[in-house]
Write an enzyme that holds these catalytic residues in place. Structure first.
Site, PDB file in Angstrom:
ATOM      1  N   ASN A  97      11.021  10.185   2.732  1.00  0.00           N
ATOM      2  CA  ASN A  97      11.665  10.367   1.155  1.00  0.00           C
ATOM      3  C   ASN A  97      10.689  11.095   0.279  1.00  0.00           C
ATOM      4  O   ASN A  97       9.706  11.408   0.602  1.00  0.00           O
ATOM      5  CB  ASN A  97      12.342   9.218   0.640  1.00  0.00           C
ATOM      6  CG  ASN A  97      13.341   9.225  -0.347  1.00  0.00           C
ATOM      7  OD1 ASN A  97      13.266  10.245  -1.041  1.00  0.00           O
ATOM      8  ND2 ASN A  97      14.381   8.253  -0.114  1.00  0.00           N
ATOM      9  N   HIS A 127     -14.610   6.280   2.929  1.00  0.00           N
ATOM     10  CA  HIS A 127     -15.710   6.737   2.441  1.00  0.00           C
ATOM     11  C   HIS A 127     -16.970   5.561   2.288  1.00  0.00           C
ATOM     12  O   HIS A 127     -16.525   4.330   2.539  1.00  0.00           O
ATOM     13  CB  HIS A 127     -15.459   6.981   0.727  1.00  0.00           C
ATOM     14  CG  HIS A 127     -14.707   8.135   0.662  1.00  0.00           C
ATOM     15  ND1 HIS A 127     -14.888   9.375   0.782  1.00  0.00           N
ATOM     16  CD2 HIS A 127     -13.014   8.050   0.336  1.00  0.00           C
ATOM     17  CE1 HIS A 127     -13.781  10.029   0.568  1.00  0.00           C
ATOM     18  NE2 HIS A 127     -12.717   9.116   0.389  1.00  0.00           N
ATOM     19  N   GLY A 154       9.175   1.898   0.455  1.00  0.00           N
ATOM     20  CA  GLY A 154       8.839   2.834  -0.655  1.00  0.00           C
ATOM     21  C   GLY A 154       7.379   2.274  -1.116  1.00  0.00           C
ATOM     22  O   GLY A 154       7.202   1.058  -1.165  1.00  0.00           O
ATOM     23  N   ARG A 192       1.099  -8.841   5.996  1.00  0.00           N
ATOM     24  CA  ARG A 192       1.228  -9.891   6.965  1.00  0.00           C
ATOM     25  C   ARG A 192       2.523 -10.129   7.582  1.00  0.00           C
ATOM     26  O   ARG A 192       3.479  -9.492   6.929  1.00  0.00           O
ATOM     27  CB  ARG A 192       0.775 -11.179   6.476  1.00  0.00           C
ATOM     28  CG  ARG A 192       1.699 -11.839   5.266  1.00  0.00           C
ATOM     29  CD  ARG A 192       1.328 -13.009   4.600  1.00  0.00           C
ATOM     30  NE  ARG A 192       1.806 -13.313   3.649  1.00  0.00           N
ATOM     31  CZ  ARG A 192       3.131 -14.031   3.829  1.00  0.00           C
ATOM     32  NH1 ARG A 192       3.628 -14.258   5.009  1.00  0.00           N
ATOM     33  NH2 ARG A 192       3.951 -14.384   2.674  1.00  0.00           N
TER      34      ARG A 192
END
Length: 197
Positions: A97, A127, A154, A192
């Site tokens: 989406n 990083h 989402g 989890r």
């Protein structure tokens, strides 16, 4: 020692930075060849994101040019952003989406019949924790692998090095910091297991 704990700036700038990047080693992100690859991806993403619903064939063509490998049936709703594109492979019947972001400094492999909700982000880039090393332009990554029949809700984020097995469901807004096997529903920050399937 983890790459994130590196405290010295590497001196191997003459090495093949793309190979180092794909291996998950420290690499120099401002390497000229890598910058060119990222510019190519940005041009293709801009072209893709400018297409309309009536340009289905053009969308497919652009995705197949951008990505490292795809199945025949794939849909990514604009806007789509990636670092390189070349290091992303998706299986058959892939759907994402709006607002997919994939930082593919290492390979991203997505299986068959996967669906992503809006604003899903896959981050292979990492990083160093040491600020001097981090500010030097050296970084590293770890691949992300997603099995078949995975549904990612989402706003979810997958961090570097994560592997999800087959038939996994990721609840909306989850931050996935470690790998999970087959047939589970995961959710939360950090994610989890909340249910087995």
């Amino acid at each position: 020692m983890k790459l994130s704990d590196v405290k010295e700036i590497p001196t191997e700038r003459d090495a093949d930075q793309r190979e180092r990047m794909l291996r998950g080693d420290m690499y120099f992100s401002a390497d000229e060849a890598l910058v060119k690859e990222r510019h190519r991806a940005r041009r293709l993403c801009r072209a893709y994101n400018a297409t309309t619903e009536e340009q289905g064939e053009e969308r497919t063509r652009l995705l197949k040019e951008l990505l490292g490998g795809t199945g025949e049936a794939l849909t990514i709703e604009p806007d789509f952003t990636c670092d390189y594109g070349t290091y992303i492979t998706v299986g058959e019947n892939f759907y994402a989406n709006f607002g997919l972001v994939v930082l593919d400094t290492c390979p991203v492999r997505i299986g068959n019949n996967c669906m992503f909700g809006p604003r899903v982000s896959l981050f292979t880039a990492g990083h160093p924790l040491d600020p001097e090393v981090r500010n030097s332009g050296w970084e590293f990554g770890a691949p992300i692998t997603i099995g078949d029949n995975v549904w990612i809700g989402g706003g979810s984020i997958l961090n570097p090095g994560v592997t999800l097995g087959n038939n996994v469901v990721v609840g909306s807004g989850s931050v996935v910091t470690k790998s999970f096997g087959d047939n589970v529903v995961i959710a939360g920050n950090p994610a989890r297991v909340i249910r087995t399937l």
